[in-house]
Write a protein that holds these residues in place. Structure first.
Motif, PDB file in Angstrom:
ATOM      1  N   TYR A 302      45.163  42.348  38.662  1.00  0.00           N
ATOM      2  CA  TYR A 302      45.587  41.125  37.919  1.00  0.00           C
ATOM      3  C   TYR A 302      44.809  39.973  38.609  1.00  0.00           C
ATOM      4  O   TYR A 302      44.488  40.226  39.879  1.00  0.00           O
ATOM      5  CB  TYR A 302      46.953  40.979  38.030  1.00  0.00           C
ATOM      6  CG  TYR A 302      47.992  41.698  37.128  1.00  0.00           C
ATOM      7  CD1 TYR A 302      48.269  41.083  35.911  1.00  0.00           C
ATOM      8  CD2 TYR A 302      48.230  42.986  37.480  1.00  0.00           C
ATOM      9  CE1 TYR A 302      49.348  41.882  35.177  1.00  0.00           C
ATOM     10  CE2 TYR A 302      49.102  43.827  36.528  1.00  0.00           C
ATOM     11  CZ  TYR A 302      49.580  43.265  35.545  1.00  0.00           C
ATOM     12  OH  TYR A 302      50.390  43.958  34.511  1.00  0.00           O
ATOM     13  N   PHE A 304      45.159  36.128  39.393  1.00  0.00           N
ATOM     14  CA  PHE A 304      45.927  34.988  39.523  1.00  0.00           C
ATOM     15  C   PHE A 304      45.767  34.057  38.500  1.00  0.00           C
ATOM     16  O   PHE A 304      44.843  33.539  38.281  1.00  0.00           O
ATOM     17  CB  PHE A 304      46.120  34.599  40.985  1.00  0.00           C
ATOM     18  CG  PHE A 304      46.960  35.194  41.987  1.00  0.00           C
ATOM     19  CD1 PHE A 304      48.362  35.355  41.961  1.00  0.00           C
ATOM     20  CD2 PHE A 304      46.333  35.318  43.296  1.00  0.00           C
ATOM     21  CE1 PHE A 304      49.147  35.916  42.678  1.00  0.00           C
ATOM     22  CE2 PHE A 304      46.825  36.314  44.102  1.00  0.00           C
ATOM     23  CZ  PHE A 304      48.543  36.355  43.942  1.00  0.00           C
ATOM     24  N   ASP A 332      49.633  35.470  35.091  1.00  0.00           N
ATOM     25  CA  ASP A 332      48.527  36.531  35.451  1.00  0.00           C
ATOM     26  C   ASP A 332      47.889  37.348  34.619  1.00  0.00           C
ATOM     27  O   ASP A 332      48.425  37.672  33.620  1.00  0.00           O
ATOM     28  CB  ASP A 332      48.945  37.348  36.835  1.00  0.00           C
ATOM     29  CG  ASP A 332      49.615  36.657  37.913  1.00  0.00           C
ATOM     30  OD1 ASP A 332      49.137  35.438  38.097  1.00  0.00           O
ATOM     31  OD2 ASP A 332      50.545  37.168  38.821  1.00  0.00           O
ATOM     32  N   ASP A 363      42.685  39.411  44.582  1.00  0.00           N
ATOM     33  CA  ASP A 363      43.269  39.700  43.426  1.00  0.00           C
ATOM     34  C   ASP A 363      44.305  40.670  43.912  1.00  0.00           C
ATOM     35  O   ASP A 363      44.589  41.555  44.864  1.00  0.00           O
ATOM     36  CB  ASP A 363      42.083  40.623  42.432  1.00  0.00           C
ATOM     37  CG  ASP A 363      41.230  39.545  41.703  1.00  0.00           C
ATOM     38  OD1 ASP A 363      41.575  38.191  41.971  1.00  0.00           O
ATOM     39  OD2 ASP A 363      40.468  39.964  40.969  1.00  0.00           O
TER      40      ASP A 363
END
Length: 369
Positions: A302, A304, A332, A363
């Motif tokens: 993901y 942010f 996200d 990440d």
């Protein structure tokens, strides 16, 4: 071919139209393991296939392979092998994948003979691997992650034959330290510290792999040095470099699975000293065996979400000015998956799988939803 009842056929057609979800061992639907709406009826396994690639032909999330086979946790931990020439068959009525072999028929049209589970006898050379093993093979025994305490206690090269500055193949190296009955060692040099992106604390050192040495003569007294012979050289090695036991030969086939407990990790580094990674590149995360990760764990990647000002807040109309506006965090963004293949106490190496964006340090890598 497998025959369906009218009711089962209607169920299968409905499921296929809506993206059939795989059923778990208890018969419940697992939405995260949904089949693709256009999933094929079958796939003939060919040399060069991987379980991940085959799964991607049927499933929205390729790592769901074990779930749609109905494998339990103990089975997932062990290698399960599929071979070229076998047929992976989509049993739409049960929401399962089955393994079969092509057999002849009186009409000349081949049919599929289904087997109840994946072939498991032996580790054949022709077996289909779970992921592209050639990509990760160099990382299964090197580089090394070492803690500060380990650095203090491992054996070290303290002298060389004839005062050589750089050791080459077949050269002698004189070593001090406790060998703990070992005879084959990797030589490494401590690298830069790896820091947790969240806390900023050093959680380990990624050591540069230099080569291997083998014990030729063990020290006869505490004040004598061990004699080693250099077996392989990858990079220059010399006085001050450290020794770690050569790890056992790893199993090169893994079954993907989500972690047993919820994991929320961060990308610590990209191997090679760069700041971004793409598909089939290696990264480290700040979670390891102490956090429930093991070989084959799959995490989702993901980015942010940004924190932005709500320019319509309390005004009823759009405004370019952000002064005094409420701050709102955007969700996200999930952009790929990570396959963990080597685990230490606090750090793990992962292979970047399908991604739609570059992987960046910091990440998030978390348990699949």
């Amino acid at each position: 071919m497998k025959k369906f009842s009218t009711a089962a056929l209607l169920l299968a057609l409905t499921a296929a139209a809506n993206g059939f979800a795989a059923t778990g061992d208890n018969g419940t639907i697992s939405p995260r393991c949904a089949f693709l709406p256009n999933a094929p009826d079958q796939h003939t396994v060919v040399r060069g296939d991987t379980l991940w690639d085959i799964s991607g032909k049927f499933l929205q999330h390729p790592w769901c392979w074990p779930q749609v086979w109905g494998l339990n946790r103990d089975q997932i931990r062990d290698p399960h092998w599929i071979y070229p020439g076998q047929i992976v068959y989509f049993d739409r009525a049960s929401g399962r994948l089955r393994l079969g072999n092509a057999v002849g028929s009186a009409s000349g049209t081949p049919t599929v003979k289904l087997s109840p589970q994946v072939r498991t006898e032996g580790l054949g050379q022709d077996a289909i691997p779970a992921i592209p093993s050639s990509v990760i093979e160099p990382f299964l025994s090197q580089p090394l992650i070492v803690s500060e305490n380990e650095l203090k206690n491992v054996p070290r090269i303290m002298a060389t034959d004839e005062g050589r500055v750089i050791l080459g193949k077949n050269d002698k190296a004189y070593v001090r330290g406790d060998l703990q009955s070992g005879t084959s060692f990797q030589v490494f040099r401590p690298g830069i510290p790896l820091k947790d992106p969240g806390t900023g604390k050093v959680i380990g050192y990624e050591a540069a792999y230099l080569g291997t040495v083998k014990l030729e003569r063990e020290a006869k007294s505490p004040d004598e040095a061990h004699v080693f012979r250099v077996v392989t050289v990858k990079e220059e090695m010399g006085i001050g470099d450290r020794l770690m036991p050569v790890p056992p030969t790893p199993i090169l086939n893994y079954m993907p699975h989500p972690p047993e407990a919820n994991v929320d990790a961060r990308i610590v580094s990209v191997y090679g000293g760069v700041s971004q990674a793409g598909q089939n590149q290696i990264v480290t995360v700040n979670r390891g065996s102490k956090d429930g990760l093991d070989t084959g764990t799959v995490l989702e990647l993901y980015r942010f979400g940004q924190v932005v000002s709500d320019r319509t807040d309390d005004s009823g109309f759009f405004s370019f000015s952000s002064w005094g506006r409420k701050k709102v965090k955007l969700p996200d963004t999930q952009y790929g998956s990570l396959f963990v293949f080597r685990v230490f106490d606090n750090i793990s190496y992962g292979l970047v799988m399908q991604v739609t964006d570059s992987v960046q340090i910091g990440d998030v890598a978390r348990s699949p939803d």
